[in-house]
Design a protein around this motif. Sequence first.
Motif, PDB file in Angstrom:
ATOM      1  N   TRP A  30       0.861  -1.189   0.000  1.00  0.00           N
ATOM      2  CA  TRP A  30       0.000   0.000   0.000  1.00  0.00           C
ATOM      3  C   TRP A  30       0.901   1.244   0.000  1.00  0.00           C
ATOM      4  O   TRP A  30       1.708   1.430   0.901  1.00  0.00           O
ATOM      5  N   ARG A  31       0.752   2.119  -0.977  1.00  0.00           N
ATOM      6  CA  ARG A  31       1.569   3.328  -1.039  1.00  0.00           C
ATOM      7  C   ARG A  31       0.740   4.511  -1.524  1.00  0.00           C
ATOM      8  O   ARG A  31      -0.320   4.350  -2.100  1.00  0.00           O
ATOM      9  N   ALA A  33      -0.668   6.983   0.266  1.00  0.00           N
ATOM     10  CA  ALA A  33      -1.789   7.434   1.097  1.00  0.00           C
ATOM     11  C   ALA A  33      -1.710   8.920   1.410  1.00  0.00           C
ATOM     12  O   ALA A  33      -2.732   9.542   1.725  1.00  0.00           O
ATOM     13  N   GLU A  34      -0.507   9.498   1.323  1.00  0.00           N
ATOM     14  CA  GLU A  34      -0.382  10.932   1.603  1.00  0.00           C
ATOM     15  C   GLU A  34      -1.151  11.790   0.602  1.00  0.00           C
ATOM     16  O   GLU A  34      -1.413  12.971   0.844  1.00  0.00           O
ATOM     17  N   LEU A  36      -4.265  11.102  -0.352  1.00  0.00           N
ATOM     18  CA  LEU A  36      -5.686  11.045  -0.038  1.00  0.00           C
ATOM     19  C   LEU A  36      -6.053  12.238   0.827  1.00  0.00           C
ATOM     20  O   LEU A  36      -5.421  12.473   1.861  1.00  0.00           O
ATOM     21  N   TYR A  60      -7.833  -1.019   0.469  1.00  0.00           N
ATOM     22  CA  TYR A  60      -6.814   0.029   0.541  1.00  0.00           C
ATOM     23  C   TYR A  60      -7.385   1.304   1.157  1.00  0.00           C
ATOM     24  O   TYR A  60      -6.802   1.894   2.081  1.00  0.00           O
ATOM     25  N   LEU A  61      -8.529   1.730   0.656  1.00  0.00           N
ATOM     26  CA  LEU A  61      -9.131   2.968   1.157  1.00  0.00           C
ATOM     27  C   LEU A  61      -9.570   2.815   2.614  1.00  0.00           C
ATOM     28  O   LEU A  61      -9.370   3.719   3.434  1.00  0.00           O
ATOM     29  N   ASP A  63      -8.343   0.847   4.883  1.00  0.00           N
ATOM     30  CA  ASP A  63      -7.158   0.805   5.744  1.00  0.00           C
ATOM     31  C   ASP A  63      -6.579   2.190   5.992  1.00  0.00           C
ATOM     32  O   ASP A  63      -5.826   2.386   6.955  1.00  0.00           O
ATOM     33  N   HIS A  64      -6.929   3.146   5.126  1.00  0.00           N
ATOM     34  CA  HIS A  64      -6.423   4.505   5.294  1.00  0.00           C
ATOM     35  C   HIS A  64      -7.504   5.473   5.783  1.00  0.00           C
ATOM     36  O   HIS A  64      -7.375   6.685   5.638  1.00  0.00           O
TER      37      HIS A  64
END
Length: 254
Positions: A30-31, A33-34, A36, A60-61, A63-64
């Motif tokens: 997973w990469r 995320a900064e 979002l 993915y979403l 988890d963030h």
Amino acid sequence: MPAPQRSNRAYRVVARIVRPVLFAMMRRDWRGAEHLPASGGFIAAANHMTNLDPLTFAHYLYDHGFAPKILAKASLFKYPVLGATLRATGQIPVFRNTSQAGQSLDSAVQALRDGECVAVFPEGTLTRDPDLWPMVGKTGVARLALMTRAPVIPVAQWGPQDILGRYSKVLKPFPRKKVSVVAGPPVVLDDLYDRPLDTATLREATERVLAAITVILEDLRGEPAPEVRFDVRRAKPAGERPDDGDRPTTPTNA
């Protein structure tokens, strides 16, 4: 991991069931995320290779910190268990080629105004590109983005196709596969906001979104994409199936 603030009880229950299954089948990469947004509604737009994509995309979403509202084909809501799950978790049905088509856009617009993450697959269905590159997309994501001016975050996925092939009904969960999901910076669309919402503008915005996804995917795959994007209206790859959208598997965007 705490559940996203905007997730309802049904969403949390589904996540508690589905996430452990996905953990068992894949090694997460997973990469990005900064990229979002920390606040406000936004559109997450991803490539689409297999019916497993919506789950890995949502994983993915989630988890963030986001409980995405996925635009899903209305036909999927007709299946008893799947349909009930989609409705309970607040997914948005897409009514294709009917008088209800506008309802999907209205629901997505309202979700963005409410500060939600709306997840879409700009291609509208599984890519028909023989090598699984993003093909020419539908203009729904462009219309939604230009109407709301919500940021569009491009997301590329690579690896779900090793667990479930593009047209396969058989999972290959073992050994665990590496699944990469990477988000990039928002797609630049602000220069299109004041242009007429005509076909040319919508196609340009759509291609910008797909191009941003493709750049991330090229990095993930370590190879360049074809110079010309596959267009299902002009060519059909060997073995193409007429429609993959009505299978009772996982939701996909229209």
